[in-house]
Scaffold this active site. Structure first.
Site, PDB file in Angstrom:
ATOM      1  N   HIS A   1      19.232  16.607  -5.436  1.00  0.00           N
ATOM      2  CA  HIS A   1      19.337  15.632  -5.744  1.00  0.00           C
ATOM      3  C   HIS A   1      20.929  15.313  -5.599  1.00  0.00           C
ATOM      4  CE1 HIS A   1      16.167  16.536  -8.556  1.00  0.00           C
ATOM      5  NE2 HIS A   1      16.124  15.563  -8.953  1.00  0.00           N
TER       6      HIS A   1
ATOM      7  N   HIS B   1      19.854  22.537 -13.366  1.00  0.00           N
ATOM      8  CA  HIS B   1      20.347  23.233 -12.169  1.00  0.00           C
ATOM      9  C   HIS B   1      21.537  24.013 -12.392  1.00  0.00           C
ATOM     10  CE1 HIS B   1      18.848  22.231  -8.390  1.00  0.00           C
ATOM     11  NE2 HIS B   1      18.452  21.109  -8.597  1.00  0.00           N
TER      12      HIS B   1
ATOM     13  N   ASP C   1      24.843  25.177  -7.917  1.00  0.00           N
ATOM     14  CA  ASP C   1      23.949  24.472  -7.344  1.00  0.00           C
ATOM     15  C   ASP C   1      24.215  23.261  -6.720  1.00  0.00           C
ATOM     16  OD1 ASP C   1      21.989  26.345  -7.884  1.00  0.00           O
ATOM     17  OD2 ASP C   1      21.117  25.651  -9.609  1.00  0.00           O
TER      18      ASP C   1
END
Length: 237
Positions: A165, A205, A209
């Protein structure tokens, strides 16, 4: 230029009669502190990290991972846990951002404008992400708040490390800045921060990350630029 810097740039011609640091003076130290404050600051940070790492207590195997981002977003997690509808709405908005970044990176930058760098960056990045994500598969947080309409749609499974993302949005932002679309890039940066808060709040997450997602996007964007330059040189030969 200080004597220290002169020693650093002097061409090596065998062993010196004495180590370089023995030629430093108090004036050199002051000069470096004033004109090279960033390396000095990083040196202090390095010493601090060494101290913390050597004294911190390891997380027991029976305990969940410790994540500072999870601690910072406890209130966000509580709100989303108590309001599934809000969690679903935010997941939908995040999915829209995912579609927007893919549309820009592939459909617009490459197919419409004929600039493949962002697309090549994404190919490099997500291939690396797949290899790393499969190599070390991390467990879901026990506090994870999923949604059926999260991106990828269905949210059946995904790799934690690193965040696709955040990386994808960063790729789009970097390309926008390269094309001087600064306001649009700023919008994407703000959306990236908001989605990072949501990802931490839903426990989708870990903080590392997200940080590596940004770093990976910058690295592979640079790598894609070098790849393009290499191809152009070969065409000119």
């Amino acid at each position: 230029m200080s004597q220290m810097e002169k020693n650093m740039i002097t061409e090596e011609r065998g062993w010196r009669s004495k180590p370089s640091f023995m030629t430093w003076t108090a004036r050199d130290v002051v000069y470096v502190a004033r004109h090279h404050w960033l390396p000095c600051l990083l040196a202090v940070g390095f010493l601090f990290v060494v101290c913390v790492e050597s004294t911190i207590q390891m997380v027991p195997a029976s305990s969940p991972p410790f994540d500072l981002g999870f601690v910072a977003t406890r209130s966000v997690h509580r709100v989303l846990a108590s309001s599934p509808d809000l969690n679903t709405v935010l997941a939908a908005l995040n999915s829209v951002l995912g579609v927007m970044q893919i549309t820009y990176i592939i459909a617009w930058a490459w197919l419409m404008e004929g600039r493949p760098r962002a697309t090549i960056t994404a190919l490099f990045l997500f291939t690396c992400r797949g290899v790393l994500g499969y190599s070390t598969q991390l467990p879901l947080s026990q506090e994870y708040l999923g949604s059926a309409i999260d991106f990828p749609i269905g949210n059946i499974s995904f790799f934690f490390f690193f965040s696709g993302h955040v990386a994808g949005t960063t790729i789009a932002s970097l390309d926008m800045r390269r094309m001087q679309r600064l306001r649009l890039a700023m919008v994407f940066d703000i959306l990236n921060v908001l989605q990072s808060i949501r990802l931490l709040g839903t426990r989708g997450h870990y903080t590392i990350d997200l940080a590596v997602g940004v770093g990976a996007a910058i690295f592979f964007d640079s790598l894609a630029g070098k790849y393009e330059a290499t191809i152009m040189r070969k065409r000119q030969v």
